[in-house]
Design a protein around this motif. Structure first.
Motif, mmCIF file in Angstrom:
data_model
loop_
_atom_site.group_PDB
_atom_site.id
_atom_site.type_symbol
_atom_site.label_atom_id
_atom_site.label_comp_id
_atom_site.label_asym_id
_atom_site.label_seq_id
_atom_site.Cartn_x
_atom_site.Cartn_y
_atom_site.Cartn_z
ATOM 1 N N GLN A 161 0.827 -1.206 0.000
ATOM 2 C CA GLN A 161 0.000 0.000 0.000
ATOM 3 C C GLN A 161 0.864 1.260 0.000
ATOM 4 O O GLN A 161 0.536 2.250 -0.684
ATOM 5 C CB GLN A 161 -0.918 0.007 1.227
ATOM 6 N N MET A 162 1.983 1.224 0.745
ATOM 7 C CA MET A 162 2.893 2.370 0.756
ATOM 8 C C MET A 162 3.463 2.614 -0.632
ATOM 9 O O MET A 162 3.547 3.756 -1.099
ATOM 10 C CB MET A 162 4.023 2.123 1.769
ATOM 11 N N LYS A 213 2.125 1.677 -3.478
ATOM 12 C CA LYS A 213 1.028 2.121 -4.341
ATOM 13 C C LYS A 213 0.740 3.611 -4.140
ATOM 14 O O LYS A 213 0.570 4.357 -5.117
ATOM 15 C CB LYS A 213 -0.226 1.299 -4.031
ATOM 16 N N ASP A 214 0.692 4.062 -2.881
ATOM 17 C CA ASP A 214 0.407 5.469 -2.592
ATOM 18 C C ASP A 214 1.499 6.387 -3.158
ATOM 19 O O ASP A 214 1.202 7.449 -3.721
ATOM 20 C CB ASP A 214 0.288 5.682 -1.079
ATOM 21 N N GLU A 233 1.176 6.585 -6.961
ATOM 22 C CA GLU A 233 0.083 7.451 -7.399
ATOM 23 C C GLU A 233 0.448 8.928 -7.249
ATOM 24 O O GLU A 233 0.037 9.760 -8.050
ATOM 25 C CB GLU A 233 -1.179 7.138 -6.594
ATOM 26 N N ARG A 234 1.228 9.234 -6.225
ATOM 27 C CA ARG A 234 1.603 10.636 -6.001
ATOM 28 C C ARG A 234 2.673 11.099 -6.982
ATOM 29 O O ARG A 234 2.625 12.231 -7.474
ATOM 30 C CB ARG A 234 2.099 10.810 -4.568
ATOM 31 N N CYS A 267 9.641 3.255 -6.578
ATOM 32 C CA CYS A 267 8.977 3.673 -5.334
ATOM 33 C C CYS A 267 9.413 2.800 -4.160
ATOM 34 O O CYS A 267 9.651 3.297 -3.058
ATOM 35 C CB CYS A 267 7.462 3.605 -5.511
ATOM 36 N N PHE A 280 7.535 8.646 3.907
ATOM 37 C CA PHE A 280 6.870 8.945 2.648
ATOM 38 C C PHE A 280 7.400 10.220 2.000
ATOM 39 O O PHE A 280 7.701 10.251 0.808
ATOM 40 C CB PHE A 280 5.355 9.051 2.890
#
Length: 217
Positions: free
Chosen positions: A7-8, A10-11, A14-15, A23, A34
Motif C-alpha cells: 500500500q505504501m 502504491k500510494d 500514485e503521487r 517507489c 513517505f
C-alpha cells in the motif's frame, strides 16, 4: 527500518507517477518515510512526469508491429502535441511498446482495467492453492498481496517487466522516456493478433498418421 508495504508503494506511485520498483527503492532508502521517499525520487529525476499527470494527452500515433507473420499488434500511444507525435523518439517509444505487447501478450494496459470478477477469480484460485500448501490462515491475505502483484505483472502491460531490461517495468520505461520527451505519454489501447488463436486445432491420431505415411491405410 519500517516495513515497506504494498500500500505504501502504491500510494507513492500514485503521487509521483514513478514506477513501482523505483517507489519501493525510494521507501527503502528513506526508511519508510513517505515525504523523504518522494523527495528522493525528485532528486533522482524519476518523478519528472508528476507535474504532467493532470494534463491531457490526446495526440499521438497508432503504430503496428508484425513478428514473423504470425503475431501482429496495433497500439495507440498518446502524447500532448502533434509536434511530439512526429518526434522520432516518441515514435520509437511507441514501437517499443508494440514489440513488448507482441512478445509478452498482456491482456490490459493497466491494472485498473482488470475486471473485478477476473481479480476475484484469481484471488480465489491463489487462496485455494495456498491452503493446499498448508499456509496459515492468518497469513493468507498478506501472501495474496504478493500473488496478485505477480498476476498484474503477467496481464497488465505497464506492470510487465520490459523484455529488453528485466530489471525495469514497462511503465517505468515509458515514464523515463516521457521525462526526456518532455510531455505526458500514455498507452491508451491495443489489440494483439496471433495466428490460430482461439481456433480449436485438429488433433491427429499419431498412429493413423504414421500408418498413412507408410501406405498402410
Amino acid at each position: 527500518m519500517a516495513e515497506i508495504t504494498a500500500q505504501m508503494v502504491k500510494d507513492l506511485r500514485e503521487r509521483t507517477n514513478a514506477g513501482m520498483m523505483d517507489c519501493k527503492k525510494a521507501l527503502a532508502e528513506s526508511g519508510g518515510d513517505f515525504e523523504k521517499a518522494a523527495e528522493w525520487l525528485r532528486k533522482k529525476g524519476i518523478s519528472k512526469a508528476e507535474g504532467k499527470a493532470g494534463r491531457v494527452a490526446a495526440e499521438g500515433i497508432v503504430t503496428s508491429y508484425i513478428h514473423g507473420g504470425r503475431i501482429g499488434v496495433l497500439v495507440e500511444v498518446n502524447c500532448e502535441t502533434d509536434f511530439v507525435a512526429r518526434n522520432p523518439d516518441f515514435q520509437d517509444l511507441a514501437k517499443e511498446v508494440a514489440m513488448q505487447i507482441a512478445a509478452a501478450g498482456p491482456k490490459f494496459v493497466r491494472r485498473e482495467e482488470v475486471p473485478t470478477d477476473a481479480m476475484d477469480k484469481e484471488k480465489e484460485i491463489q487462496r485455494e492453492l495456498l491452503k493446499q500448501q498448508g499456509k496459515p490462515e492468518a497469513m493468507l491475505e498478506k501472501i495474496l498481496v504478493g500473488k496478485m502483484e505477480k498476476y498484474y505483472e503477467g496481464v497488465c502491460l505497464v506492470d510487465q517487466l520490459w523484455v529488453k531490461d528485466d530489471k525495469k517495468k514497462v511503465g517505468e520505461m515509458i515514464n523515463e522516456r516521457a521525462a526526456k520527451i518532455g510531455e505526458k505519454v500514455s498507452v491508451r489501447r491495443f489489440v494483439r493478433f496471433e495466428v490460430g488463436e482461439g481456433i480449436e486445432k485438429k488433433k491427429d491420431d499419431l498412429a493413423a498418421e504414421v500408418a498413412k505415411t507408410l501406405g498402410q491405410a
